[in-house]
Design a protein around this motif. Sequence first.
Motif, PDB file in Angstrom:
ATOM      1  N   GLU A 142       0.814  -1.270  -0.064  1.00  0.00           N
ATOM      2  CA  GLU A 142      -0.118   0.154  -0.075  1.00  0.00           C
ATOM      3  C   GLU A 142       0.946   1.399  -0.049  1.00  0.00           C
ATOM      4  N   TYR A 143       2.100   1.264   0.239  1.00  0.00           N
ATOM      5  CA  TYR A 143       2.900   2.403   0.238  1.00  0.00           C
ATOM      6  C   TYR A 143       3.958   2.358  -0.668  1.00  0.00           C
ATOM      7  N   PHE A 144       4.251   3.558  -1.123  1.00  0.00           N
ATOM      8  CA  PHE A 144       5.475   3.926  -1.959  1.00  0.00           C
ATOM      9  C   PHE A 144       6.648   3.743  -1.108  1.00  0.00           C
ATOM     10  N   PRO A 145       7.750   2.905  -1.675  1.00  0.00           N
ATOM     11  CA  PRO A 145       8.760   2.693  -0.830  1.00  0.00           C
ATOM     12  C   PRO A 145       9.643   4.014  -0.581  1.00  0.00           C
ATOM     13  N   LEU A 146      10.429   3.703   0.478  1.00  0.00           N
ATOM     14  CA  LEU A 146      11.083   4.933   0.997  1.00  0.00           C
ATOM     15  C   LEU A 146      12.803   4.370   1.215  1.00  0.00           C
ATOM     16  N   ILE A 147      13.623   5.146   1.495  1.00  0.00           N
ATOM     17  CA  ILE A 147      14.968   4.864   1.579  1.00  0.00           C
ATOM     18  C   ILE A 147      15.039   4.425   3.201  1.00  0.00           C
ATOM     19  N   ARG A 148      15.228   3.089   3.534  1.00  0.00           N
ATOM     20  CA  ARG A 148      15.058   2.758   4.862  1.00  0.00           C
ATOM     21  C   ARG A 148      16.687   2.087   5.235  1.00  0.00           C
ATOM     22  N   MET A 149      16.851   2.051   6.622  1.00  0.00           N
ATOM     23  CA  MET A 149      18.001   1.183   7.078  1.00  0.00           C
ATOM     24  C   MET A 149      17.572  -0.361   6.765  1.00  0.00           C
ATOM     25  N   SER A 150      18.317  -1.139   6.752  1.00  0.00           N
ATOM     26  CA  SER A 150      18.123  -2.529   6.698  1.00  0.00           C
ATOM     27  C   SER A 150      18.492  -3.180   8.039  1.00  0.00           C
ATOM     28  N   ASN A 151      19.903  -3.550   7.883  1.00  0.00           N
ATOM     29  CA  ASN A 151      20.736  -3.727   9.293  1.00  0.00           C
ATOM     30  C   ASN A 151      22.111  -2.808   9.291  1.00  0.00           C
ATOM     31  N   THR A 152      21.813  -1.878  10.185  1.00  0.00           N
ATOM     32  CA  THR A 152      22.628  -0.699  10.042  1.00  0.00           C
ATOM     33  C   THR A 152      23.735  -1.017  11.505  1.00  0.00           C
ATOM     34  N   PHE A 153      24.830  -1.038  11.267  1.00  0.00           N
ATOM     35  CA  PHE A 153      25.792  -1.408  12.635  1.00  0.00           C
ATOM     36  C   PHE A 153      27.336  -0.956  12.313  1.00  0.00           C
ATOM     37  N   ILE A 154      27.905  -0.926  13.673  1.00  0.00           N
ATOM     38  CA  ILE A 154      29.370  -0.537  13.779  1.00  0.00           C
ATOM     39  C   ILE A 154      29.810  -1.798  13.412  1.00  0.00           C
ATOM     40  N   GLU A 155      31.010  -1.920  12.843  1.00  0.00           N
ATOM     41  CA  GLU A 155      31.623  -3.164  12.399  1.00  0.00           C
ATOM     42  C   GLU A 155      32.591  -3.490  13.733  1.00  0.00           C
ATOM     43  N   PRO A 156      32.791  -4.745  13.939  1.00  0.00           N
ATOM     44  CA  PRO A 156      33.719  -5.149  15.061  1.00  0.00           C
ATOM     45  C   PRO A 156      34.965  -4.792  14.914  1.00  0.00           C
ATOM     46  N   GLY A 157      35.711  -4.727  15.966  1.00  0.00           N
ATOM     47  CA  GLY A 157      37.066  -4.344  16.259  1.00  0.00           C
ATOM     48  C   GLY A 157      37.877  -5.547  16.728  1.00  0.00           C
ATOM     49  N   ASP A 158      38.879  -5.554  17.502  1.00  0.00           N
ATOM     50  CA  ASP A 158      39.587  -6.597  17.979  1.00  0.00           C
ATOM     51  C   ASP A 158      39.643  -6.695  19.404  1.00  0.00           C
ATOM     52  N   TRP A 159      39.117  -5.600  20.170  1.00  0.00           N
ATOM     53  CA  TRP A 159      39.092  -5.823  21.600  1.00  0.00           C
ATOM     54  C   TRP A 159      37.998  -6.694  21.966  1.00  0.00           C
ATOM     55  N   LYS A 160      38.481  -7.289  23.370  1.00  0.00           N
ATOM     56  CA  LYS A 160      37.260  -8.170  23.912  1.00  0.00           C
ATOM     57  C   LYS A 160      36.674  -6.929  24.779  1.00  0.00           C
ATOM     58  N   PRO A 161      35.187  -7.243  25.021  1.00  0.00           N
ATOM     59  CA  PRO A 161      34.633  -6.372  25.766  1.00  0.00           C
ATOM     60  C   PRO A 161      35.177  -6.187  27.183  1.00  0.00           C
ATOM     61  N   GLU A 162      35.715  -7.277  27.808  1.00  0.00           N
ATOM     62  CA  GLU A 162      35.889  -7.060  29.019  1.00  0.00           C
ATOM     63  C   GLU A 162      37.359  -6.215  29.304  1.00  0.00           C
ATOM     64  N   GLU A 163      38.217  -6.558  27.996  1.00  0.00           N
ATOM     65  CA  GLU A 163      39.375  -5.516  27.922  1.00  0.00           C
ATOM     66  C   GLU A 163      38.952  -4.335  28.046  1.00  0.00           C
ATOM     67  N   ILE A 164      38.037  -3.585  27.468  1.00  0.00           N
ATOM     68  CA  ILE A 164      37.673  -2.186  27.165  1.00  0.00           C
ATOM     69  C   ILE A 164      37.438  -1.849  28.683  1.00  0.00           C
ATOM     70  N   ILE A 165      36.694  -2.464  29.528  1.00  0.00           N
ATOM     71  CA  ILE A 165      36.338  -2.194  30.808  1.00  0.00           C
ATOM     72  C   ILE A 165      37.528  -2.094  31.424  1.00  0.00           C
ATOM     73  N   GLU A 166      38.435  -3.128  31.510  1.00  0.00           N
ATOM     74  CA  GLU A 166      39.583  -3.326  32.358  1.00  0.00           C
ATOM     75  C   GLU A 166      40.576  -1.944  31.988  1.00  0.00           C
ATOM     76  N   GLU A 167      40.549  -1.558  30.917  1.00  0.00           N
ATOM     77  CA  GLU A 167      41.474  -0.573  30.400  1.00  0.00           C
ATOM     78  C   GLU A 167      40.903   0.824  30.422  1.00  0.00           C
ATOM     79  N   THR A 168      39.908   1.009  31.282  1.00  0.00           N
ATOM     80  CA  THR A 168      39.177   2.294  31.610  1.00  0.00           C
ATOM     81  C   THR A 168      39.364   2.637  33.008  1.00  0.00           C
ATOM     82  N   LYS A 169      40.160   3.764  33.172  1.00  0.00           N
ATOM     83  CA  LYS A 169      40.446   4.225  34.649  1.00  0.00           C
ATOM     84  C   LYS A 169      39.149   4.757  35.155  1.00  0.00           C
ATOM     85  N   PHE A 170      38.515   5.681  34.646  1.00  0.00           N
ATOM     86  CA  PHE A 170      37.339   6.285  35.082  1.00  0.00           C
ATOM     87  C   PHE A 170      36.313   6.440  34.023  1.00  0.00           C
TER      88      PHE A 170
END
Lengths: 462, 474
Positions: free
Chosen positions: B350-378
């Motif tokens: 029923e609708y004219f299509p629109l420009i939409r996101m599909s799956n938009t994401f930030i690409e992964p890096g090489d840190w482990k999640p817990e390493e990021i927390i461990e290496e954050t002082k405050f």
Amino acid sequence: MNLNDLARIVDKAIKLGASEAEAYYLLNDVFTARMANKKIVEAKGVVDEGLAIRVLTADGGLGFSATGKLDSESIDLAIRRAIKVASKRKLKFKYGLPKPEKYSPAKEVFDKKIAEIDRRKAIELAQRALSTAESYSDKIVNVSGTLNIIKYTIRIVNSNGVEAEDRGTLLEGVIATTAKNGVVESEGYESTMCRFLSDFNPEEIGIESAKMAIDGLKAEKVDEGEYTAIFAPRASADIALRVGAFSNPLIAKTTYQFFLGKEGEKVASEKLSVLDDPRMPRGPYSCSIDDEGVPTRTKYLIENGIFKGFYYDSLSAAMEGKSSTGNGFRPAGPAGFTRLPGKLYITEPSARPSNLVIKAGSKSPEDIIGEVENGILIRHLHYARVSNPVTGDYTAVLRMGLYRIENGEVKYALKKARILDNIIKMISNVDEVGSDLKVAGSWGRYAIAPTMRISKVRIVPL
Amino acid sequence: MSLLREDLACFIINYACCLGASYADVRIESYYNEHISIVNGEVVSALMLNKHGFSVRVIVNGAWGFQASPRTSIEDAKRAVELAIKSAKASSLSAKEPVKLAPVKVCRDNVVAKVKVDVESVPTEDKVDELLEADRRISSYKEITSRSFSYTSIKMDKFFASSEGARISFKNTVSWIWISATAKRGDSRSRYRWVEGGSGGYELVSGDVLYNSADKVARKAIELLDAEPAKSMRNVSVVMDPDFVSLLVHEIIGHPSEADRVLGREAAWAGTTWWAGMLGQKIGSDYLNAADDPTVEGTLGYYLYDDEGVPARKKVLIERGVLREHMHSRETAAIFNAEANAGMRAITYEYFPLIRMSNTFIEPGDWKPEEIIEETKFGVYVCGRNTPSIDDKRYNWTISAKEGWLIENGELTKHLKNVWVMSTAPSFFKSIDAVANDLTIRPIPGCGKGEPYQLLYVGNGGPHIRGVASIVGR
């Protein structure tokens, strides 16, 4: 599908095991001209047609199902599904579908000229609004907008003898403009929703929108503080819509409890009266009957600051041992479901307001502004919301249409700011209501509201 | 008289071309939609909907015309085509420049998304029972004062055909469930809300997924009773979990990447984009890589062809901090002289299509999640998305988290609630200095855009990331 077809569907549902049944048919025809970058970018039409079945079963079950496929097999399937699901949805209170009542037709809600308008004429109207805004000034750099033309017919039959139908036409026009002078940018917006082609003035929305944008080019910064605020009709309309939401019996139980248990008590300034008025001639939500065939009637929600009571559909009324007020309307469905302008069939009726009207006062807007020594004029609210449903904290972005008032005169535009206040405090601080009642709103949500003055509104610059 | 789907499509396209269309496409679609809502053990709505219809989209004299119809007889098809042609002709009188479409590979394909349990094969009554059981289980927590469950499933069978020869069918089902719980102890009150879902059948929202999610929601609501309200802090390290990142990406990478916004075409509604005209420029740190990828199976944004029949591929939106690509329709791709990249979708025919996101994401890096927390002082660790408040250019943003933790010397200390994170898009993008390897695409079932309004389901996400932003306590 006519009333006889619906009666046969109701009979079928009874034969298949329903103790009561309702068939609701909708034909909704929408044409939209979408404008952007100073031109018409899409011209699109859609017809939405469908049938909704509601059944009750002898053991207190309630079932619902809808179908856009109108062949007999699909209708049968919809009936069977509604009956089956009723076995799992048992009501804890006594409920029956509405009984037939005499109803009188709503006045001036159908315009043959809108119903029969051709594509060329419709697009010409959009183009006129667009061109007026564009040619208002060479500083207008973008014009966008929408023209929606809607015609609908609903028919309802239930096993208690309700047989009713209603129809209407609507025309909505929205023009948004952007003005630019060097690096300074500002925006303007104007919209209208009417029942008759003769009430639609495309040039007016074009000019008003462009004028607001041009005014904003010379905007000055607003200081944080509490201001006497003049709410122009479109801003007042948002206040009416909030009162409408707070007067919903289901929302009052789950989210906004401000009016819960407050019938007969003061909830707002005595200057403020808000009605739900489905009988208003040419009202954008006026109707003869609601979406379950109950005749509509006018009622006060707030009268001189006193909360008069909630509005009800038949189910929410039964839950509280009350009667329907003729406010059973079918809302938009969840995400992923169709939600076209006009009427819908895919959801069950529930308590919804019709035309929310702030009762007009006697003073002209000029007189009200004339009494303000030091204040602001708010002509447009963006992203208005009650940010805390418990406290009533209210926020709206004043993205455009904000002006300074000094010594009783509107002096100059102000830069973007935000209202950070409390809606309950604001409705208590309404100290003047104008005579200039107008259908006003944005984003497809309209109310009928005049200019209002609200004292001590907290404004924060963006 | 009714025709088979392909025959109907051919008839519509041929008729449109006979009447003067230089381009025509048709979408013939069937739907079974289901929605059940349960509040505090009571069924407040259970709706089932069958729908079927088609729409025709044409270009005549360089302007678009569109008409949708729920009826599919030859007479209805002819009428719809005639209306679409009339709309286009009338609109062409004011068109300043004719619509041009970027060329695409003409495809013929039949795509069927993986579904384990067909939603129509499970009676709605059984689904109600399962939801009531989940509700019953969490009602046993004494602090939980209210519960709600909202299940939605959309089963679709779509067919696309164009005058260029494309013929694509797509069968897919999307399902999701929202669960929320409110907890109360003394004067302390808290609420937690969670959604699960994706492309797939009833298996995505039932059984252990349902029961475990409900239990998690209840436990989280109770845990939050003891959390402290966050205090305002300017420019601190903020570590974000994938669910929080999903909303951040949605609002400040996904929406501004839509080419219609970039071109100012959404100015009256959703807004514009601060980075218009900045393709090729550095807008973030080297750690920032973002993409939009419809081809990820199992996600809410899954498809292999968009609603213009364009074959889908991964779009690299931001590469090492440089703005690379926008999401396009064929029309906007032609304006940008870019390749069409399959960004057009509509919720139904029923609708004219629109420009939409599909799956938009930030690409992964090489840190482990817990390493990021461990290496954050405050800093502050924020988890779970709540509410966004974004300006119309997607520049200033404030997003609230479901919960947070104070990070002190690499350890999570105080549990926080009412956490609002605030920054501007460019300053936050430039501050990103750690990106983990745990990419997660989360369901966002209700992304609103368009006139008439369309609430579409998309996927958004990313891994754990760290940047600098301000915390606003409320």
